[in-house]
Design a protein around this motif. Structure first.
Motif, short mmCIF file in Angstrom:
data_model
loop_
_atom_site.label_atom_id
_atom_site.label_comp_id
_atom_site.label_asym_id
_atom_site.label_seq_id
_atom_site.Cartn_x
_atom_site.Cartn_y
_atom_site.Cartn_z
N PRO A 214 0.84 -1.21 0.00
CA PRO A 214 0.00 0.00 0.00
C PRO A 214 0.87 1.25 0.00
O PRO A 214 2.00 1.24 0.49
CB PRO A 214 -0.79 -0.13 1.31
CG PRO A 214 -0.75 -1.59 1.65
CD PRO A 214 0.57 -2.09 1.13
N ARG A 215 0.33 2.34 -0.52
CA ARG A 215 1.10 3.58 -0.64
C ARG A 215 1.67 4.04 0.71
O ARG A 215 2.79 4.53 0.79
CB ARG A 215 0.22 4.68 -1.22
CG ARG A 215 0.93 6.01 -1.42
CD ARG A 215 -0.01 7.05 -1.98
NE ARG A 215 -0.45 6.69 -3.32
CZ ARG A 215 0.21 7.00 -4.43
NH1 ARG A 215 1.35 7.66 -4.35
NH2 ARG A 215 -0.26 6.64 -5.60
N ARG A 216 0.91 3.85 1.78
CA ARG A 216 1.37 4.32 3.10
C ARG A 216 2.58 3.55 3.59
O ARG A 216 3.32 4.02 4.47
CB ARG A 216 0.24 4.21 4.13
CG ARG A 216 -0.21 2.78 4.40
CD ARG A 216 -1.35 2.72 5.41
NE ARG A 216 -1.79 1.36 5.67
CZ ARG A 216 -2.66 0.71 4.93
NH1 ARG A 216 -3.22 1.33 3.88
NH2 ARG A 216 -3.01 -0.53 5.21
N GLU A 217 2.82 2.32 3.04
CA GLU A 217 3.96 1.52 3.47
C GLU A 217 5.19 1.76 2.62
O GLU A 217 6.28 1.32 2.96
CB GLU A 217 3.61 0.02 3.45
CG GLU A 217 2.55 -0.36 4.45
CD GLU A 217 2.29 -1.87 4.43
OE1 GLU A 217 3.13 -2.60 3.87
OE2 GLU A 217 1.26 -2.30 4.96
N ARG A 218 5.01 2.43 1.47
CA ARG A 218 6.15 2.66 0.59
C ARG A 218 6.86 3.94 1.02
O ARG A 218 6.25 4.95 1.34
CB ARG A 218 5.69 2.80 -0.86
CG ARG A 218 5.06 1.56 -1.41
CD ARG A 218 5.01 1.62 -2.93
NE ARG A 218 4.24 2.75 -3.43
CZ ARG A 218 2.97 2.69 -3.77
NH1 ARG A 218 2.31 1.56 -3.66
NH2 ARG A 218 2.35 3.77 -4.23
N ARG A 219 8.19 3.86 1.02
CA ARG A 219 8.98 5.02 1.39
C ARG A 219 10.32 4.95 0.69
O ARG A 219 10.69 3.93 0.13
CB ARG A 219 9.18 5.08 2.91
CG ARG A 219 9.76 3.81 3.50
CD ARG A 219 9.76 3.87 5.01
NE ARG A 219 10.20 2.60 5.60
CZ ARG A 219 11.10 2.50 6.55
NH1 ARG A 219 11.71 3.59 6.99
NH2 ARG A 219 11.42 1.33 7.05
N GLY A 220 11.03 6.05 0.72
CA GLY A 220 12.36 6.08 0.13
C GLY A 220 13.35 5.32 0.99
O GLY A 220 12.99 4.65 1.95
N ALA A 221 14.63 5.47 0.64
CA ALA A 221 15.68 4.77 1.37
C ALA A 221 15.73 5.27 2.81
O ALA A 221 15.96 6.44 3.07
CB ALA A 221 17.02 4.99 0.70
N PRO A 222 15.52 4.38 3.81
CA PRO A 222 15.59 4.80 5.21
C PRO A 222 17.02 5.11 5.63
O PRO A 222 17.98 4.62 5.05
CB PRO A 222 15.03 3.59 5.97
CG PRO A 222 15.27 2.43 5.06
CD PRO A 222 15.18 2.96 3.67
N ARG A 223 17.17 5.91 6.69
CA ARG A 223 18.51 6.28 7.14
C ARG A 223 19.29 5.07 7.62
O ARG A 223 20.52 5.06 7.60
CB ARG A 223 18.39 7.32 8.26
CG ARG A 223 17.73 8.61 7.83
CD ARG A 223 17.62 9.58 8.99
NE ARG A 223 18.92 10.13 9.36
CZ ARG A 223 19.12 10.90 10.43
NH1 ARG A 223 18.09 11.19 11.22
NH2 ARG A 223 20.30 11.36 10.70
N GLY A 224 18.60 4.04 8.07
CA GLY A 224 19.26 2.84 8.54
C GLY A 224 19.99 2.08 7.45
O GLY A 224 20.74 1.15 7.74
N LEU A 225 19.78 2.47 6.20
CA LEU A 225 20.50 1.83 5.10
C LEU A 225 21.94 2.29 4.99
O LEU A 225 22.73 1.70 4.25
CB LEU A 225 19.79 2.12 3.76
CG LEU A 225 18.68 1.18 3.33
CD1 LEU A 225 18.12 1.64 1.99
CD2 LEU A 225 19.19 -0.24 3.21
N LEU A 226 22.32 3.35 5.70
CA LEU A 226 23.68 3.87 5.58
C LEU A 226 24.76 2.83 5.86
O LEU A 226 25.71 2.70 5.06
CB LEU A 226 23.86 5.09 6.48
CG LEU A 226 23.29 6.41 5.95
CD1 LEU A 226 23.36 7.48 7.03
CD2 LEU A 226 24.03 6.86 4.71
N PRO A 227 24.69 2.06 6.95
CA PRO A 227 25.76 1.08 7.19
C PRO A 227 25.93 0.06 6.06
O PRO A 227 27.03 -0.08 5.54
CB PRO A 227 25.35 0.43 8.51
CG PRO A 227 24.53 1.46 9.19
CD PRO A 227 23.77 2.16 8.11
#
Length: 402
Positions: A214-227
């Motif tokens: 669903p649209r509400r669950e889609r998001r860009g790259a989260p900050r936790g992806l940095l590592p």
């Protein structure tokens, strides 16, 4: 996102590689996507050989390969976001069809000399822009097929080792083909592989439960992806430098450069073994700690490899270094999956994939400059230092923002 009768419910008492392949529809689905992903092992060499022959210029071939590879790598997160938005059954077939069609157009342009280089470059760039993100999609599907994190780690390890073998067998297949046909013949072969494999993949029953979030669950790259992204980029940078360093080592020490592929083969073999062992071990520590440890181990071995007295010692060092590659990348993908959540798993995996490939591209340029300016031992030390520095991305400094 899962169907009511999800294969996730089937959890073996002792997860193993055999248990991964016993998950309902896993063997068929994995075989189909691997046949499609083999295209990414055959296409680069086929494009390089055909463009070189058609234009008679290595400089033009290098520029075309940069455009092709850059479009594949840097647009991957965007294409992966379409998988999360529309689902693989709607998004992958158009990508594969466009990619295959443009590859065939590129083959036609390079079949004989005489076509202006800008037309060839445009076809290559457009083809790369359409390349379907099959690896990230399969890893997102593994996360849909199994709940158990131990079994998922084995699935990711198996996927990583298989991918490693594809990038070894793909060029070998092209090398065999061009003995009997023009170099451009490898390009339509790549198109056939990706189109047929993708069609078999999306028709698998395993994808029935993989639905758009669903649209509400889609998001860009989260900050936790940095590592995981930074570590993947560091691993790519270090490894691309190593390939040139091995060649320079052989030349400087008076060895036949025909032995260089064997040294790099030891690196790949070590990675395959390391990936299988990593998947089989029941790790107790968190993924972020393991990620930093694997990257640091890779960096230390590469740095020490510069002290090798001969090529055979260097080969042993490369095998040891390889043992950290697949575990580091597998752990990066697992950490990205944990961070992303249901609505952006494919895109998260694509960011890690993009990072390692972008690092590989950039590292070759930097290493080429440094090899001519610094002692070889120092260059090995710097290549290892890149991986060590990347390991810091998995440390406490990033935990506050993850």
């Amino acid at each position: 996102m899962s169907a009511p009768a999800s294969p996730r419910a089937v959890l073996p008492a002792r997860p193993s590689y055999a248990a991964v392949l016993r998950v309902p529809h896993a063997r068929r689905t994995f075989a189909a996507v691997l046949s499609a992903r083999l295209s990414y092992g055959t296409a680069p060499l086929a494009v390089l050989l055909s463009v070189t022959r058609a234009t008679g210029s290595l400089a033009v071939a290098g520029a075309v390969m940069s455009l092709f590879g850059g479009a594949v790598v840097f647009l991957m997160p965007l294409r992966a976001s379409l998988i999360d938005r529309y689902g693989p059954r709607r998004a992958l077939p158009p990508m594969a069809a466009c990619y295959g069609t443009l590859l065939c157009a590129l083959a036609a342009l390079t079949w004989r000399p005489g076509v202006p280089a800008p037309f060839i470059a445009a076809a290559a760039a457009l083809a790369g822009a359409c390349a379907p993100p099959l690896g990230p999609t399969m890893r997102a599907l593994w996360a849909e097929l199994v709940h158990d994190r131990h079994l998922l780690r084995r699935a990711y390890s198996l996927d990583g080792v298989a991918e490693e073998l594809l990038f070894v067998s793909g060029p070998a297949l092209v090398g065999l083909l061009v003995r009997f046909a023009p170099p451009a013949s490898g390009i339509p072969l790549s198109a056939l592989l990706v189109v047929a494999g993708t069609c078999a993949f999306v028709t698998s029953p395993a994808l029935a439960g993989f639905r758009p979030a669903p649209r509400r669950e889609r998001r860009g790259a989260p900050r936790g992806l940095l590592p995981p992204v930074v570590v993947a980029a560091g691993v790519g940078l270090a490894l691309s430098g190593v390939e040139l360093l091995v060649m320079a080592f052989a030349t400087e020490h008076g060895y036949d450069t025909a032995l260089v592929p064997w040294v790099l083969g030891a690196l790949s073999a070590g990675s395959a073994v390391g990936g299988l062992v990593n998947g089989a071990v029941d790790w107790r520590g968190p993924a972020r700690v393991r990620l930093g440890g694997f990257a640091a181990g890779l960096g230390l071995v590469i740095a020490a490899a510069g002290l090798a007295p001969g090529l055979w010692t260097l080969m042993a060092a490369m095998a040891c270094a390889g043992a950290f590659i697949a575990p580091a990348l597998t752990t990066a993908y697992l950490l990205a999956d944990e961070t992303a959540g249901e609505g952006s798993r494919t895109q998260a995996g694509a960011w890690v994939n993009m990072a390692v490939n972008a690092g590989s591209s950039g590292g070759a340029v930097v290493a080429g400059v440094l090899i001519g300016a610094l002692p070889l031992g120092v260059c090995f030390l710097l290549a290892g230092g890149v991986a060590l520095a990347a390991a810091l991305a998995a440390g406490p400094r990033w935990r506050r923002v993850a």
